[in-house]
Design an enzyme around this catalytic site. Structure first.
Site, PDB file in Angstrom:
ATOM      1  N   LYS A  49      26.013   7.011 122.826  1.00 40.28           N
ATOM      2  CA  LYS A  49      26.371   5.862 123.673  1.00 40.28           C
ATOM      3  C   LYS A  49      27.832   5.917 124.113  1.00 40.28           C
ATOM      4  O   LYS A  49      28.198   5.402 125.176  1.00 40.28           O
ATOM      5  CB  LYS A  49      26.093   4.542 122.925  1.00 40.28           C
ATOM      6  CG  LYS A  49      24.596   4.300 122.685  1.00 40.28           C
ATOM      7  CD  LYS A  49      24.351   3.111 121.755  1.00 40.28           C
ATOM      8  CE  LYS A  49      22.860   2.903 121.490  1.00 40.28           C
ATOM      9  NZ  LYS A  49      22.583   1.916 120.452  1.00 40.28           N
ATOM     10  N   TYR A  86      27.642  -1.375 114.590  1.00 38.59           N
ATOM     11  CA  TYR A  86      26.564  -2.369 114.567  1.00 38.59           C
ATOM     12  C   TYR A  86      27.132  -3.732 114.151  1.00 38.59           C
ATOM     13  O   TYR A  86      28.301  -4.019 114.397  1.00 38.59           O
ATOM     14  CB  TYR A  86      25.430  -1.926 113.633  1.00 38.59           C
ATOM     15  CG  TYR A  86      24.883  -0.549 113.963  1.00 38.59           C
ATOM     16  CD1 TYR A  86      24.383  -0.276 115.228  1.00 38.59           C
ATOM     17  CD2 TYR A  86      24.867   0.470 113.030  1.00 38.59           C
ATOM     18  CE1 TYR A  86      23.872   0.973 115.544  1.00 38.59           C
ATOM     19  CE2 TYR A  86      24.345   1.729 113.338  1.00 38.59           C
ATOM     20  CZ  TYR A  86      23.852   1.952 114.601  1.00 38.59           C
ATOM     21  OH  TYR A  86      23.352   3.189 114.915  1.00 38.59           O
TER      22      TYR A  86
END
Ligand code: GLU
Length: 309
Positions: free
Chosen positions: A71, A245
């Site tokens: 990403k 996260y």
């Protein structure tokens, strides 16, 4: 900061040995069946510095599935392609939700919270799929040139496994499409996203490939400008607030480095003006972060006083 390379090698070696018991505290990702087959005992760590040193120990040259670490690279490609208009379609706030959560996306009318949760990475995949004639090839070429290795490849087993177990990612993409925030057809977006997640690389390649983020956007090995200084700053800011996260706050609190992890067990951490650390060990904690990888980077950051804050 350790400038003496033999000392750093010894430090990494000691840290790795001290991790052997932590492996049992995590669980290898199983929701992508191909990832569940990995040997949980593998572990490695590598530090690449902007002045050209590479120090690695353990399985640091063993390729693994980069998953969400991809990403970071997709974001850089999309920023280069779109400029500031990208930020009309995606936000830069931490989500405080699981990486694949769908709830927030509906509340926020199909605008992903940030580019490193799955919704955001799917949006970025749409940008790439819509702006390149072959976005998958463009992505692989970008990775190969950053790692200076034409053998970097897509693991077809992982790709197929993601494709056949990707209903939640499909749901995120269709929800964004329903809000008009996805241009390409959803299967094409998913195809790009699963491809980039399925690339295999090792700790050394990942650490070297991200040196530009420790060096204000330019690759210290070639002086090539990979992204602008401002975008390098922005990517590091997003990684600092959202890269680990919904454990990003704790990671900033206890480590203090921009970082990105993936469910393949890899974690990259950027040390501005010094280099990049990449740690890998497949067993994950409940947030999806490698247990040993977190602990290795945390210990190294403490011992070398690396926090940016
Ligand atoms: N391909 C994985 C997924 O979409 C990536 C997850 C991750 O590494 O965070 O679920």
């Amino acid at each position: 900061m350790i400038k003496n390379i033999p000392d750093l090698q010894e430090k990494l070696h000691d840290l790795l040995l001290s991790q052997k018991d932590s492996i049992t505290q995590g669980k290898v990702a199983e929701y992508i069946p191909a990832l569940a087959k990995i040997n949980p005992q593998l572990m490695g760590v590598c530090v690449a510095t902007i002045d050209g040193n590479i120090v690695g120990v353990g399985d640091y040259q063993q390729p693994f599935s980069i998953q969400s670490i991809s990403k970071v690279f997709g974001l850089v490609m999309a920023m280069n392609r779109m400029g500031d208009s990208l930020w009309q379609r995606i936000n830069m706030e931490p989500s405080g939700q699981a990486f694949n959560s769908i709830i927030q996306l509906e509340w926020e009318k199909g605008i992903p919270r940030n580019p490193v949760i799955n919704a955001g990475a799917l949006l970025i995949s749409d940008v790439l799929a819509s702006h390149y004639s072959s976005s998958k090839l463009a992505f692989l070429t970008f990775m190969r040139s950053l790692a200076n290795d034409d053998n970097i490849h897509i693991d077809q087993n992982v790709y197929q496994s993601e494709l056949s177990h990707g209903n939640r990612n499909a749901a995120l993409a269709y929800l964004m499409k329903s809000f008009g925030n996805i241009e390409a057809e959803v299967p094409e977006v998913l195809n790009h996203y699963f491809t980039q997640c399925s690339i295999s690389m090792n700790c050394q390649q990942l650490a070297q490939s991200l040196l530009f983020l420790a060096n204000k956007g330019s690759d210290p090995r070639t002086n090539d400008i990979i992204c602008s200084r401002q975008d390098s700053h922005r990517v590091n800011a997003i990684l600092s607030t959202s890269g680990m996260y919904d454990q990003s706050g704790e990671f900033a609190f206890s480590v203090g480095l921009p970082a990105k992890s993936g469910v393949g067990g890899g974690i990259v951490a950027i040390v501005p003006n010094y280099g990049v650390i990449c740690a890998w060990s497949p067993p994950l904690n409940n947030y999806g972060n490698s247990v040993v990888g977190m602990s290795l980077i945390k210990s190294l950051a403490h011992e070398l006083n690396l926090s940016i804050y």
